[in-house]
Write a protein that holds these residues in place. Structure first.
Motif, PDB file in Angstrom:
ATOM      1  N   GLN A 105     -49.799  41.929  27.471  1.00 17.95           N
ATOM      2  CA  GLN A 105     -50.255  40.637  28.000  1.00 17.95           C
ATOM      3  C   GLN A 105     -51.725  40.416  27.675  1.00 17.95           C
ATOM      4  O   GLN A 105     -52.495  41.366  27.525  1.00 17.95           O
ATOM      5  N   ILE A 106     -52.085  39.167  27.547  1.00 16.31           N
ATOM      6  CA  ILE A 106     -53.487  38.773  27.430  1.00 16.31           C
ATOM      7  C   ILE A 106     -53.903  38.154  28.757  1.00 16.31           C
ATOM      8  O   ILE A 106     -53.226  37.265  29.271  1.00 16.31           O
ATOM      9  N   ARG A 107     -55.024  38.619  29.302  1.00 15.23           N
ATOM     10  CA  ARG A 107     -55.533  38.081  30.555  1.00 15.23           C
ATOM     11  C   ARG A 107     -56.765  37.225  30.285  1.00 15.23           C
ATOM     12  O   ARG A 107     -57.733  37.681  29.674  1.00 15.23           O
ATOM     13  N   ILE A 108     -56.681  35.992  30.740  1.00 14.50           N
ATOM     14  CA  ILE A 108     -57.797  35.059  30.603  1.00 14.50           C
ATOM     15  C   ILE A 108     -57.875  34.204  31.870  1.00 14.50           C
ATOM     16  O   ILE A 108     -56.940  34.198  32.674  1.00 14.50           O
ATOM     17  N   ILE A 109     -58.993  33.511  32.031  1.00 12.19           N
ATOM     18  CA  ILE A 109     -59.096  32.568  33.137  1.00 12.19           C
ATOM     19  C   ILE A 109     -58.563  31.209  32.678  1.00 12.19           C
ATOM     20  O   ILE A 109     -58.466  30.939  31.486  1.00 12.19           O
ATOM     21  N   LYS A 110     -58.235  30.372  33.637  1.00 14.21           N
ATOM     22  CA  LYS A 110     -57.675  29.060  33.324  1.00 14.21           C
ATOM     23  C   LYS A 110     -58.741  28.072  32.853  1.00 14.21           C
ATOM     24  O   LYS A 110     -59.922  28.265  33.092  1.00 14.21           O
ATOM     25  N   ASN A 111     -58.246  27.062  32.191  1.00 12.11           N
ATOM     26  CA  ASN A 111     -59.053  25.900  31.806  1.00 12.11           C
ATOM     27  C   ASN A 111     -60.185  26.232  30.841  1.00 12.11           C
ATOM     28  O   ASN A 111     -61.265  25.654  30.901  1.00 12.11           O
ATOM     29  N   GLU A 112     -59.932  27.195  29.955  1.00 18.00           N
ATOM     30  CA  GLU A 112     -60.877  27.513  28.890  1.00 18.00           C
ATOM     31  C   GLU A 112     -60.159  27.263  27.558  1.00 18.00           C
ATOM     32  O   GLU A 112     -59.309  28.054  27.137  1.00 18.00           O
ATOM     33  N   ILE A 113     -60.492  26.173  26.905  1.00 14.98           N
ATOM     34  CA  ILE A 113     -59.756  25.734  25.718  1.00 14.98           C
ATOM     35  C   ILE A 113     -59.775  26.789  24.611  1.00 14.98           C
ATOM     36  O   ILE A 113     -58.740  27.088  24.003  1.00 14.98           O
ATOM     37  N   VAL A 114     -60.939  27.382  24.359  1.00 17.85           N
ATOM     38  CA  VAL A 114     -61.056  28.383  23.289  1.00 17.85           C
ATOM     39  C   VAL A 114     -60.198  29.597  23.597  1.00 17.85           C
ATOM     40  O   VAL A 114     -59.457  30.100  22.732  1.00 17.85           O
ATOM     41  N   LEU A 115     -60.258  30.088  24.833  1.00 16.51           N
ATOM     42  CA  LEU A 115     -59.471  31.258  25.213  1.00 16.51           C
ATOM     43  C   LEU A 115     -57.983  30.970  25.157  1.00 16.51           C
ATOM     44  O   LEU A 115     -57.187  31.812  24.721  1.00 16.51           O
ATOM     45  N   ASP A 116     -57.587  29.790  25.614  1.00 14.85           N
ATOM     46  CA  ASP A 116     -56.168  29.415  25.558  1.00 14.85           C
ATOM     47  C   ASP A 116     -55.657  29.441  24.115  1.00 14.85           C
ATOM     48  O   ASP A 116     -54.581  29.981  23.836  1.00 14.85           O
ATOM     49  N   GLU A 117     -56.431  28.863  23.218  1.00 17.06           N
ATOM     50  CA  GLU A 117     -56.023  28.815  21.810  1.00 17.06           C
ATOM     51  C   GLU A 117     -55.916  30.220  21.224  1.00 17.06           C
ATOM     52  O   GLU A 117     -54.919  30.564  20.580  1.00 17.06           O
ATOM     53  N   LEU A 118     -56.924  31.044  21.465  1.00 14.44           N
ATOM     54  CA  LEU A 118     -56.937  32.387  20.903  1.00 14.44           C
ATOM     55  C   LEU A 118     -55.845  33.264  21.516  1.00 14.44           C
ATOM     56  O   LEU A 118     -55.257  34.110  20.830  1.00 14.44           O
ATOM     57  N   ALA A 119     -55.572  33.087  22.803  1.00 16.46           N
ATOM     58  CA  ALA A 119     -54.509  33.858  23.463  1.00 16.46           C
ATOM     59  C   ALA A 119     -53.150  33.515  22.860  1.00 16.46           C
ATOM     60  O   ALA A 119     -52.310  34.398  22.643  1.00 16.46           O
ATOM     61  N   GLN A 120     -52.922  32.232  22.572  1.00 20.07           N
ATOM     62  CA  GLN A 120     -51.680  31.831  21.920  1.00 20.07           C
ATOM     63  C   GLN A 120     -51.594  32.417  20.515  1.00 20.07           C
ATOM     64  O   GLN A 120     -50.533  32.868  20.077  1.00 20.07           O
ATOM     65  N   VAL A 121     -52.717  32.431  19.810  1.00 25.75           N
ATOM     66  CA  VAL A 121     -52.751  32.999  18.461  1.00 25.75           C
ATOM     67  C   VAL A 121     -52.439  34.492  18.509  1.00 25.75           C
ATOM     68  O   VAL A 121     -51.683  35.007  17.674  1.00 25.75           O
ATOM     69  N   PHE A 122     -52.988  35.205  19.490  1.00 17.26           N
ATOM     70  CA  PHE A 122     -52.766  36.656  19.612  1.00 17.26           C
ATOM     71  C   PHE A 122     -51.269  36.950  19.685  1.00 17.26           C
ATOM     72  O   PHE A 122     -50.777  37.888  19.053  1.00 17.26           O
TER      73      PHE A 122
END
Length: 322
Positions: free
Chosen positions: A154-171
């Motif tokens: 799993q990738i753990r990130i905080i919500k509502n961060e566009i860059v992190l959301d994109e990179l997490a999906q890419v991962f």
């Protein structure tokens, strides 16, 4: 942020197109032997972003170390542009002693940003934050589950961060788990510094799992490819399934002490009241059925055969992100 032609790090200068292994030393062992933490730097001749890849903040989380080891051994860390900095084992003290914490008993991931006059763990955190992290445009930090609790990849990130959301999906890990940044953690400190971090969790302590390792290595390749940093000789595979985004979750705790066996596999989707495990006693007189409290995905399983009342035995999603 594009990088300078010469990277000055830990007192060393590394130019574009150069490779280097530099060391940071915080303290000696009680035997006066020095302990050096290797920092492996690979720079392309072509300028670009700087990615920091780390593992081993907890000395018992071996699978994360193995992921970074493979990234180095396979040459994935040699970028087509920009710079890749790898630190496979941050808590080398704990790694040597096969212990989660530092010799001072502190959890390194609860003392950031640290201080140069603080505890041993605090000094290591301070040096990492002041001398290495500021060079990074992105961090990928690899962890595993504590003790016998096996985490789904799993990738753990905080919500509502566009860059992190994109990179997490890419991962492309099976799960994206939205979780708050913990106070004094490495992730929270980097967030305050404005440096995005993908925190990978997978597997359990003192264990190397091939599926978890492959997921971590392939995810790192996808991110580097997305940043146009991956060498063209490496192929990038697509995830077998789309990511499941978990917005909320709960720990299911044992109602009884006894011998424990899960009857579902990690990553499983379950329905409310499905039997997902058994708690028994050694004498054959007791058998408790552990049931799912709600519909959801099982993304952590306690693999210890002996448990006590109140022990966390399953982590299950409650609410999925739409």
């Amino acid at each position: 942020m594009s990088e300078k032609e010469v990277l000055e790090i830990l007192g060393e200068k590394v130019a574009l197109g150069e490779s280097a292994t530099v060391y940071f030393n915080v303290a000696k062992l009680h035997t006066q032997n020095t302990i050096d933490v290797p920092v492996i730097i690979e720079r392309s001749k072509k300028p670009g972003p700087t990615v920091l890849i780390t593992a081993g903040i907890h000395g018992d989380e071996i699978n994360g170390v193995e992921i970074v080891r493979q990234i180095i051994a396979k040459g994935i860390n040699k970028p087509s542009r920009g710079t890749i900095i790898c630190i496979p084992v941050i808590n080398v003290f704990g790694f040597i002693h096969m212990d989660r914490e530092f010799p001072d008993g502190r959890d390194l991931n609860r003392v950031f940003p640290g201080g140069k006059g603080g505890s041993l763990a605090s000094r290591v955190a301070h040096k990492l934050i002041t001398e290495i992290v500021p060079h990074a445009d992105l961090i990928m930090d690899f962890h595993t589950g504590g003790a016998d609790r096996f985490n789904a990849a799993q990738i753990r990130i905080i919500k509502n961060e566009i860059v992190l959301d994109e990179l997490a999906q890419v991962f492309g890990a099976p799960f994206i788990f939205y979780s708050k940044n913990l106070n004094k953690s490495f992730r929270n400190t980097c967030y305050k510094m404005g440096i995005p971090m993908l925190l990978f969790e997978g597997g359990k302590s003192f264990n190397i799992d091939a599926n978890i390792t492959n997921t971590g290595v392939n995810g790192a390749k996808r991110v580097l490819n997305h940043l146009e940093m991956l060498n063209k000789k490496f192929k990038v595979s697509q995830p077998k399934k789309s990511c499941v985004c978990i917005n909320d979750s709960k720990w299911l705790r044992a109602k009884f002490s006894g011998m424990f066996k899960a009857t579902v596999k990690i990553n499983s989707k379950v329905e409310k009241d499905d039997v997902i495990g058994h708690i028994t006693d050694p004498y054959g007189s007791f058998n408790h059925f552990v049931k799912a409290p709600n519909n959801g995905y099982i993304f952590n399983i306690n693999e210890s055969p002996i448990i006590y009342q109140g022990d966390a035995i399953f982590h299950i999603s409650i609410k999925l992100e739409k």
